[in-house]
Design a protein around this motif. Structure first.
Motif, PDB file in Angstrom:
ATOM      1  N   VAL A 207     -11.166   6.796   3.041  1.00  0.00           N
ATOM      2  CA  VAL A 207     -10.279   5.636   3.079  1.00  0.00           C
ATOM      3  C   VAL A 207      -8.870   6.005   2.643  1.00  0.00           C
ATOM      4  CG1 VAL A 207      -9.867   3.325   2.125  1.00  0.00           C
ATOM      5  CG2 VAL A 207     -12.181   4.032   2.742  1.00  0.00           C
ATOM      6  N   ASP A 208      -8.747   6.800   1.591  1.00  0.00           N
ATOM      7  CA  ASP A 208      -7.413   7.137   1.082  1.00  0.00           C
ATOM      8  C   ASP A 208      -6.655   8.093   1.995  1.00  0.00           C
ATOM      9  OD1 ASP A 208      -9.075   9.291   0.458  1.00  0.00           O
ATOM     10  OD2 ASP A 208      -8.068   9.698  -1.438  1.00  0.00           O
TER      11      ASP A 208
ATOM     12  N   ASP B 149      -3.888   1.790   9.865  1.00  0.00           N
ATOM     13  CA  ASP B 149      -5.306   1.655  10.205  1.00  0.00           C
ATOM     14  C   ASP B 149      -6.097   1.077   9.037  1.00  0.00           C
ATOM     15  OD1 ASP B 149      -4.440   2.929  12.482  1.00  0.00           O
ATOM     16  OD2 ASP B 149      -5.601   4.762  12.174  1.00  0.00           O
ATOM     17  N   ARG B 150      -5.844   1.589   7.865  1.00  0.00           N
ATOM     18  CA  ARG B 150      -6.547   1.124   6.666  1.00  0.00           C
ATOM     19  C   ARG B 150      -6.338  -0.384   6.460  1.00  0.00           C
ATOM     20  NH1 ARG B 150      -5.082   5.049   2.956  1.00  0.00           N
ATOM     21  NH2 ARG B 150      -3.086   4.054   2.551  1.00  0.00           N
ATOM     22  N   ASN B 151      -5.107  -0.827   6.628  1.00  0.00           N
ATOM     23  CA  ASN B 151      -4.814  -2.239   6.380  1.00  0.00           C
ATOM     24  C   ASN B 151      -5.230  -3.142   7.529  1.00  0.00           C
ATOM     25  OD1 ASN B 151      -3.615  -2.616   3.630  1.00  0.00           O
ATOM     26  ND2 ASN B 151      -2.512  -0.813   4.363  1.00  0.00           N
TER      27      ASN B 151
ATOM     28  N   TYR C 298     -14.167   9.417   7.693  1.00  0.00           N
ATOM     29  CA  TYR C 298     -12.740   9.249   7.402  1.00  0.00           C
ATOM     30  C   TYR C 298     -12.553   8.691   5.999  1.00  0.00           C
ATOM     31  CZ  TYR C 298     -12.421   9.664  12.458  1.00  0.00           C
ATOM     32  OH  TYR C 298     -12.535  10.105  13.743  1.00  0.00           O
TER      33      TYR C 298
ATOM     34  N   ASP D 191     -12.570  -1.738   1.034  1.00  0.00           N
ATOM     35  CA  ASP D 191     -12.522  -0.280   1.165  1.00  0.00           C
ATOM     36  C   ASP D 191     -13.927   0.323   1.193  1.00  0.00           C
ATOM     37  OD1 ASP D 191      -9.787  -0.439   1.285  1.00  0.00           O
ATOM     38  OD2 ASP D 191      -9.424   0.506  -0.664  1.00  0.00           O
TER      39      ASP D 191
ATOM     40  N   LEU E 174      -6.870   7.689   5.467  1.00  0.00           N
ATOM     41  CA  LEU E 174      -6.587   6.977   6.719  1.00  0.00           C
ATOM     42  C   LEU E 174      -5.100   6.664   6.811  1.00  0.00           C
ATOM     43  CD1 LEU E 174      -9.431   4.297   6.927  1.00  0.00           C
ATOM     44  CD2 LEU E 174      -9.132   6.277   8.409  1.00  0.00           C
TER      45      LEU E 174
ATOM     46  N   ILE F  41     -15.103  -0.048   4.697  1.00  0.00           N
ATOM     47  CA  ILE F  41     -14.476   0.962   5.551  1.00  0.00           C
ATOM     48  C   ILE F  41     -15.188   2.300   5.357  1.00  0.00           C
ATOM     49  CG2 ILE F  41     -12.368   2.284   6.024  1.00  0.00           C
ATOM     50  CD1 ILE F  41     -10.798  -0.277   5.122  1.00  0.00           C
TER      51      ILE F  41
ATOM     52  N   ASP G 120       0.816  -1.217   0.000  1.00  0.00           N
ATOM     53  CA  ASP G 120       0.000   0.000   0.000  1.00  0.00           C
ATOM     54  C   ASP G 120       0.850   1.267   0.000  1.00  0.00           C
ATOM     55  OD1 ASP G 120      -2.432   1.346   0.004  1.00  0.00           O
ATOM     56  OD2 ASP G 120      -2.782   1.091   2.144  1.00  0.00           O
TER      57      ASP G 120
ATOM     58  N   ARG H  85      -8.826  -3.565   6.694  1.00  0.00           N
ATOM     59  CA  ARG H  85      -8.975  -4.479   5.559  1.00  0.00           C
ATOM     60  C   ARG H  85      -8.826  -5.925   6.016  1.00  0.00           C
ATOM     61  NH1 ARG H  85      -5.139  -1.088   1.378  1.00  0.00           N
ATOM     62  NH2 ARG H  85      -6.748   0.299   0.535  1.00  0.00           N
TER      63      ARG H  85
END
Length: 151
Positions: free
Chosen positions: A83-84, A90-92, A81, A71, A86, A74, A19, A95
């Motif tokens: 997604v892009d 946290d994003r992963n 928030y 995504d 975050l 999320i 990512d 996921r």
């Protein structure tokens, strides 16, 4: 450290690399698995067994394959928030947790959520565990049948 916990941490590291610097998963995943093997050599830690490596592969490949859908989850359960925007960790973590909740029926719901919170504690900011728990709790509240899946 439990095998699956170690596998989740390794999967998070691979997903972070994919990512953040856009390394292809086909390169990042075997390289991280090899690095983990080398780190365990010459220590008193047990190397990750084959089933642990398979779990890492299943998580990483599953998250990559379902990324758009994950995504979207999320975005739905953390609408304030983007997604892009975050934090990459946290994003992963989200996921991974959503992937386990949605696609891995053998993982108890409470385990998936607790493991996600633990990853957030280890790798995220001070506020990450609460954020992760809140998003996953909102998802669970909207899926009462899922909450009955054990744990």
């Amino acid at each position: 450290m439990k095998v699956r916990r170690k596998a989740r941490a390794l999967a998070l590291q691979v997903l972070f690399e994919v990512d953040s610097v856009e390394h292809p998963v086909e390169i990042a995943l075997p390289r991280r698995l090899e690095a983990a093997r080398e780190e365990d050599e010459g220590t008193d830690r047990d190397p990750m067994p084959p089933e642990g490596e398979e779990f890492v592969r299943a998580l990483v490949n599953g998250v990559v394959a379902q990324r758009d859908e994950l995504d979207a989850l999320i975005a739905k359960f953390a609408p304030e928030y983007p997604v892009d925007q975050l934090a990459i960790v946290d994003r992963n973590v989200l996921r991974l947790a959503f992937y386990e909740l949605k696609y891995m029926g053998d993982v108890p719901v409470k385990v998936a959520i607790n493991e996600a919170v633990e990853l957030a504690k280890l790798y995220g900011s001070d506020s990450a565990p609460r954020f992760i728990n809140g998003v996953l709790g909102a998802y669970l509240a909207g899926h009462p049948a899922l909450a009955k899946r054990g744990g």
